[in-house]
Design a protein around this motif. Sequence first.
Motif, PDB file in Angstrom:
ATOM      1  N   TRP A  23      -1.508   4.904   2.301  1.00  0.00           N
ATOM      2  CA  TRP A  23      -2.827   4.709   2.791  1.00  0.00           C
ATOM      3  C   TRP A  23      -2.950   5.126   4.222  1.00  0.00           C
ATOM      4  O   TRP A  23      -2.947   4.315   5.298  1.00  0.00           O
ATOM      5  N   ARG A  32       0.806  -1.224  -0.007  1.00  0.00           N
ATOM      6  CA  ARG A  32      -0.094  -0.038   0.056  1.00  0.00           C
ATOM      7  C   ARG A  32       0.772   1.139  -0.083  1.00  0.00           C
ATOM      8  O   ARG A  32       1.879   1.184   0.491  1.00  0.00           O
ATOM      9  N   ARG A  59      -3.649   0.632  -3.500  1.00  0.00           N
ATOM     10  CA  ARG A  59      -2.996  -0.617  -2.692  1.00  0.00           C
ATOM     11  C   ARG A  59      -3.192  -1.835  -3.653  1.00  0.00           C
ATOM     12  O   ARG A  59      -3.963  -1.477  -4.773  1.00  0.00           O
TER      13      ARG A  59
END
Length: 660
Positions: free
Chosen positions: A628, A625, A648
């Motif tokens: 995030w 990711r 992601r």
Amino acid sequence: MKTFKNSFLIVLVVVLGMANKAMAKVTLPTFFTDNMVLQQKSSVPFFGATSAATVKVTTSWDNKSYSATAKNGKWEVSLATPKFGGPYTITINDGDNLVLKNILIGEVWLCSGQSNMEMPLEGWGKVDNYKEEIKNANYPEIRLLQAEHVDSAVPLETLQVQNGGWQVCSPAAIAGFSSTAYFFARKVYKEKHVPIGLIHSSWGGTVAEAWTSAGALNTMHDFDEVLKGMASEPNKNDLQKKFDAEIKVWNEELEKADKGGLQGNTAVFAGTDYNDASWKTMQLPNFWEFDALVGFDGIAWLRKKITLPESFAGKDAELEFYADDNDKVWVNGTYIGGTDGYTVQRHYTIPGKLLKKGSNTITIRVFDGTGGGGIYGNPGDMFIKSGSEKVSLAGDWKYAVGVDTKTLRPAPYLPQGQNRPSALYNAMIHPILKYKLAGVIWYQGESNADRAKQYQTLFPLLISDWRAKFGNKDLPFYFVQLANYMQVKDQPGSSAWAELREAQLKTLSVPNTGMAVITDIGDAKDIHPKNKQEVGERLARIALAKTYGEKIEYSGPVYASHKQINNIITLEFKDNKGLKTADGKYLKGFEIAGDDQKFYWADAKIENGKVVVSAAQVAKPVAVRYNWADNPQGNLTNASGLPASSFRTDTWKGITEGNK
């Protein structure tokens, strides 16, 4: 006698003709006014109402006349517009002449969304360097049309507008207008030297479904019950009764869950002899999301011991502060009152018999349903006063959590006013569907963040809905991804705002869309970041490249694919020319996880136009990711200098999945 009779008939005809002429006063929609911009090289519907039988319209750019026969008092013609230019006039004659002046032919953009699109240069907005920006806003070929805030259960035909219609961009006109829209238009105008018309129709704090038609929403079935309630008064009443009953039960469950703070009708935490030594401390006024209770929704108890001078003892006093959302107050263990609503300043009168010289305890119980919570405002907003004496309440307060709503079932929800599904489409979009556009710019999503998974369907639906309604399946639609906001977290974790950004990123799969990424210019403590210049310019770069064919960089790196070998994952990107970090330092913002779905910060580096990531804690990584978080700190960019979108590689269940 015959001569008198003929003369009388002649006079009568003349009088009746004059009367008909006086009655034949053409009326136009609110968006057809002096100073307007019409879309260039188009067939533009032009229409209105009249009591006359026919209407003639003459355009000065080609001296062409169009005739229309009125049907049920309405008429319409289709004007052929040339390449950009002006100023021109349009003359409408239905017995009387009406002349629209100072008309330009150019590019018309609809600007919509919630408060970050609405945010004006001055007023409540006050963008960076706003005084100079307003002073220099002399662009007579940029024109502004400001829609009023109106909502409706049914589609309306009339758009309510401010200032009597279109305004010429000037320091006087621009101060209260959308800053994002203005900076977008200014950039496009400077590059193309084409007149720009901006139709600004947005409303702060609104949800995407309010801007989508009922017909489109019916294909989702997530809003059927509310839409049914909007369709008739009996249905509306039934829906309200059902909600009232459900929210009453939920509130009772909320109160029962506050076991530490309440025991029956006794506020334990408000007692003067209660020992709060184990409680933590937060600084007030300040939204608790920014400090002590990041991401928290629910009930928190706040306590503070204050020292009052002898002059307060035995005298009534006033307690003032701002709270979000609802509060209850005790002074020295006695209940003073409560207030609901986050926009209401609290004013409580404390009976003098409750106050004493020296130590006094104030306890505030705050419930926050969503978004920012707690006691907010400036330090000077929070005080207790008696007569002309004032004691500040700003500073350290003890706090304890009463109830975290994550431990409860979701609260019942009944959309009201402008946030009813389709309510803003009906009043602020439907009336302008015949107005020819070059495209749409959109800045919205904050109000849908808790339903980010749903937004993956809802947002593309809105775009396709508008394109169908405006009669242009290729209508350019360029939008702003959510900025970075709230507290920076030390460790990887879940984020509704990251999931909303993902929904926006996925919407790029819809043809003829573009997304301005702004996770590098947000503000941790302000949901309305002040650098709207850069936001508008990034939208303009997309338009210049995709709509106007300019060779200009408009996108940072966009995730394309990944490959895992042993303990390393290699990421490939679109728009990867000149891949680098924005600050010239090591790559930040990447996290990595194995099958256990536990994420760790990754070691990341750029190799041959790709990003290679690994982490010592993850022997066999399966997911990566980037950025995030609510307030991500990633620094990946490319030759454009624009930030990479968050993304992601996994499809694991998010925290907003199932929220409706």
